[in-house]
Design a protein around this motif. Structure first.
Motif, PDB file in Angstrom:
ATOM      1  N   UNK A   8       0.801  -1.216   0.000  1.00 38.03           N
ATOM      2  CA  UNK A   8       0.000   0.000   0.000  1.00 38.03           C
ATOM      3  C   UNK A   8       0.842   1.279   0.000  1.00 38.03           C
ATOM      4  N   UNK A  25     -14.643   0.758   1.710  1.00 39.55           N
ATOM      5  CA  UNK A  25     -13.608   1.373   2.531  1.00 39.55           C
ATOM      6  C   UNK A  25     -12.879   2.499   1.953  1.00 39.55           C
ATOM      7  N   UNK A  36     -13.205  -6.882  18.880  1.00 39.38           N
ATOM      8  CA  UNK A  36     -12.348  -5.866  18.250  1.00 39.38           C
ATOM      9  C   UNK A  36     -10.883  -6.295  18.332  1.00 39.38           C
ATOM     10  N   UNK A  77     -10.249  -9.166  15.776  1.00 40.26           N
ATOM     11  CA  UNK A  77     -10.132  -8.768  14.364  1.00 40.26           C
ATOM     12  C   UNK A  77      -8.855  -7.962  14.130  1.00 40.26           C
ATOM     13  N   UNK A  79      -6.010  -9.170  11.319  1.00 39.00           N
ATOM     14  CA  UNK A  79      -5.503  -8.417  10.163  1.00 39.00           C
ATOM     15  C   UNK A  79      -4.017  -8.078  10.328  1.00 39.00           C
ATOM     16  N   UNK A 115     -14.771 -10.711   8.633  1.00 38.74           N
ATOM     17  CA  UNK A 115     -14.369  -9.307   8.516  1.00 38.74           C
ATOM     18  C   UNK A 115     -12.846  -9.220   8.400  1.00 38.74           C
ATOM     19  N   UNK A 146     -20.418  -6.712   5.705  1.00 37.53           N
ATOM     20  CA  UNK A 146     -20.893  -5.859   6.800  1.00 37.53           C
ATOM     21  C   UNK A 146     -22.402  -5.923   7.001  1.00 37.53           C
ATOM     22  N   UNK A 177     -21.860  -3.696  15.322  1.00 41.47           N
ATOM     23  CA  UNK A 177     -20.650  -4.414  15.750  1.00 41.47           C
ATOM     24  C   UNK A 177     -19.711  -4.643  14.565  1.00 41.47           C
ATOM     25  N   UNK A 178     -20.263  -5.030  13.434  1.00 41.56           N
ATOM     26  CA  UNK A 178     -19.419  -5.290  12.267  1.00 41.56           C
ATOM     27  C   UNK A 178     -18.712  -4.022  11.780  1.00 41.56           C
ATOM     28  N   UNK A 197     -17.880  -1.522  13.681  1.00 46.52           N
ATOM     29  CA  UNK A 197     -16.815  -1.269  14.661  1.00 46.52           C
ATOM     30  C   UNK A 197     -15.613  -2.171  14.382  1.00 46.52           C
ATOM     31  N   UNK A 198     -15.871  -3.426  13.998  1.00 47.98           N
ATOM     32  CA  UNK A 198     -14.771  -4.331  13.639  1.00 47.98           C
ATOM     33  C   UNK A 198     -14.015  -3.784  12.419  1.00 47.98           C
ATOM     34  N   UNK A 199     -14.778  -3.313  11.424  1.00 42.83           N
ATOM     35  CA  UNK A 199     -14.141  -2.735  10.236  1.00 42.83           C
ATOM     36  C   UNK A 199     -13.321  -1.495  10.579  1.00 42.83           C
ATOM     37  N   UNK A 236     -11.825  -0.752  13.557  1.00 38.04           N
ATOM     38  CA  UNK A 236     -10.589  -1.076  14.275  1.00 38.04           C
ATOM     39  C   UNK A 236      -9.590  -1.757  13.343  1.00 38.04           C
ATOM     40  N   UNK A 237     -10.068  -2.632  12.459  1.00 36.71           N
ATOM     41  CA  UNK A 237      -9.170  -3.249  11.487  1.00 36.71           C
ATOM     42  C   UNK A 237      -8.500  -2.181  10.616  1.00 36.71           C
ATOM     43  N   UNK A 277      -5.216   2.789   7.392  1.00 35.46           N
ATOM     44  CA  UNK A 277      -5.739   3.184   6.077  1.00 35.46           C
ATOM     45  C   UNK A 277      -6.747   4.313   6.274  1.00 35.46           C
ATOM     46  N   UNK A 313      -8.522   6.324   4.364  1.00 34.00           N
ATOM     47  CA  UNK A 313      -9.799   6.278   3.640  1.00 34.00           C
ATOM     48  C   UNK A 313     -10.748   5.256   4.259  1.00 34.00           C
ATOM     49  N   UNK A 314     -10.185   4.081   4.590  1.00 36.41           N
ATOM     50  CA  UNK A 314     -11.003   3.032   5.210  1.00 36.41           C
ATOM     51  C   UNK A 314     -11.522   3.507   6.570  1.00 36.41           C
ATOM     52  N   UNK A 371     -14.307   5.985   6.057  1.00 41.50           N
ATOM     53  CA  UNK A 371     -15.513   5.286   5.609  1.00 41.50           C
ATOM     54  C   UNK A 371     -16.220   4.611   6.781  1.00 41.50           C
ATOM     55  N   UNK A 372     -15.463   3.870   7.594  1.00 39.16           N
ATOM     56  CA  UNK A 372     -16.097   3.130   8.691  1.00 39.16           C
ATOM     57  C   UNK A 372     -16.551   4.059   9.824  1.00 39.16           C
TER      58      UNK A 372
END
Lengths: 136, 136, 136, 136, 136, 136
Positions: D65, D136, E56, E59, E63, E93, F43, F52-53, F55-57, F59-60, F66, F68-69, F72-73
């Motif tokens: 990245x 994302x 959290x 996940x 990753x 996820x 998601x 919850x999903x 929030x997982x996205x 923290x990941x 990232x 942008x990610x 977005x989340x």
């Protein structure tokens, strides 16, 4: 470097960081606050001196490729008396450990350092040979 | 540390690295060979001394979470005269910069360091409190 | 390579992967199953042939330092007709892009390749020069 | 694409890289200079041709990245004759290996490629369906 | 699961972690100790409950591909009442965000979860179809 | 927040993402399209709810750094009813797991969240104490 900018050439960078750190620390989240305090404590003089610790922070930031962290530690290193030659040796460790993907961050680090030093050269007058194009 | 193991407690680790490095360098790939030579050159004394450079290599390896690299630089640091207290300060920089995912690598680094030092403690006689369970 | 092991020298590696993939795909999670199907589809011949795609997968795995992924793509590359010389050129790209932290993974990749090729050399008879110790 | 910009649509990107590479190579640090030379050597034709090596560099940059590295290798790939369809297959390998966090970098890679190709489409006239918001 | 192992199937994993954590916390390094205390505090119930926080942590560990961290959070999640179906959604996820390089870690996570659940299946009696070979 | 900007304060961010996603999905590459579809599916509400999903996205994305990610989340989390206090607890998990290199991304995440909330504070009237300067 410039009479027009009383805070120096990297003032915008510092101002944003300062403003957002305040926003973050104003939030009632104790884990975040403690992490920030711990981060500050980490670079205090101990068995290793501040200069060595800041160099460690710089190389860690380089290999993790975090431009803001690199800029911050470049400035701290300079304040701790790290010479340009020493700075480049630290860069070289980060480059060899982290690989060519470190190069774009090293370019910005050197740009940042040049601004701190007030030694930004004038734009080149002649086109460069194609050889100099490369490096990711 | 042990009369039974003339090469010391981490001989297996070193023997594998040595054997595979030989396999790699025997291959007629000049880029790979030059990279290995450059890697060796990186840690030679210059504006920064060997001790500082090895500490830089150690923290870079910690935050990138490469166990073999960590073990290698822990051994090199010790040879360059890094004290246990200095080693832990370097670990602390790696831990704060790299976060809790560094912890498992730090455990193995301390284990490796204990073996180098010949100070592996006997297994604990009593169960630990639940507090000590955690940390990823 | 060995009459005693009908599945070849890396059978244990493959058996674990196969068994756990089955466990995972037996689970009623459609996202996971679709991801696995997509992963398989990714390396099918298209505008780029299988050999090129497997080389891409290999270098991606190298710079992300995933030993299992590296082993898998080394085996796939070999099956797709990648020569040892081509394999090492792919390794060299991964090494220069990803830096010296790739070295331990490259050692294991070459070890794995040697086992696939049945060319594991006997252990060295004499100690190596100190120069060969290095490289993280 | 534009008569007003004689150097082409990505000239600013190249000029900065060129200027900073010069600053870096002007520094008397042999490790850094050798790394840059080695980086150039890595992508020269050998057992694998330039096109394949540039694709390897592209996918390595995608999964790590690094936007600058991606842009550089996209340009090199195009110069080496990589078609748009092949480019997207390389992107797809990077996407599946590296996951959805690669998506923002892929967006910028496609934007960069469109500028190189001079095929930047006009801004959309109508709002998009909510489905297209994500990723994302 | 087994009368022979009073501490359960993952006792070795826990014992090593516990022993090395003790070694680390016995060291007079305040930054390290505070980091460990902060790490414990992070997962305590607050605006988000323990179950969500452990998911959290799981996940994040997936990753970042830290097997020890994954195993730790899988165990903590199960203790916090996360069902197998929820666990796999968390895995999904991690898989989509982090890409196919997460797969080998997911295999080990499922293996670990199976051991915790005491549901390790017997080894397969028949060879698998080639389709199931893949996935990094 | 502003009558002048009918789409809200982060419209530029969304418009670019939307436009480039369209460019990407217009390409005849089935792996890429399927990945985008899978990303959306990940998601959706299942055993874990959307909140919850997301929030997982989040923290990941934080630990993988990232921006942008993360943006977005953050927006998706807010839409799913995540409170500011919960958001900061998710940030705290990302910070402790990922380390101080997460801080610059957390600054931008909080900035983004402030813009979404329309609570951007006026620039500070007085200089900050030196303590607040730090943190990478």
């Amino acid at each position: 470097m410039s009479g027009a900018d009383p805070e120096g050439p990297v003032a915008g960078f510092n101002a944003y960081r300062r403003r957002m750190n305040e926003r973050i620390l104003a939030e009632p989240n104790q884990v975040v606050r403690r992490f920030f305090a711990l981060d500050t404590q980490t670079y205090r003089s101990g068995a290793l001196d501040v200069k060595t610790k800041e160099l460690l922070g710089l190389v860690a930031s380089l290999v993790l490729r975090c431009d803001d962290c690199i800029g911050y530690h470049v400035a701290q290193c300079r304040e701790a008396g790290v010479s340009r030659e020493e700075m480049f040796e630290a860069f070289s460790v980060g480059l060899v450990v982290g690989g060519s993907i470190v190069i774009p961050h090293m370019r910005r680090a050197v740009d940042f350092l040049d601004r701190l030093d007030g030694t930004v050269p004038p734009p080149p007058a002649v086109p460069e040979p194609p050889e100099a194009h490369g490096h990711g």
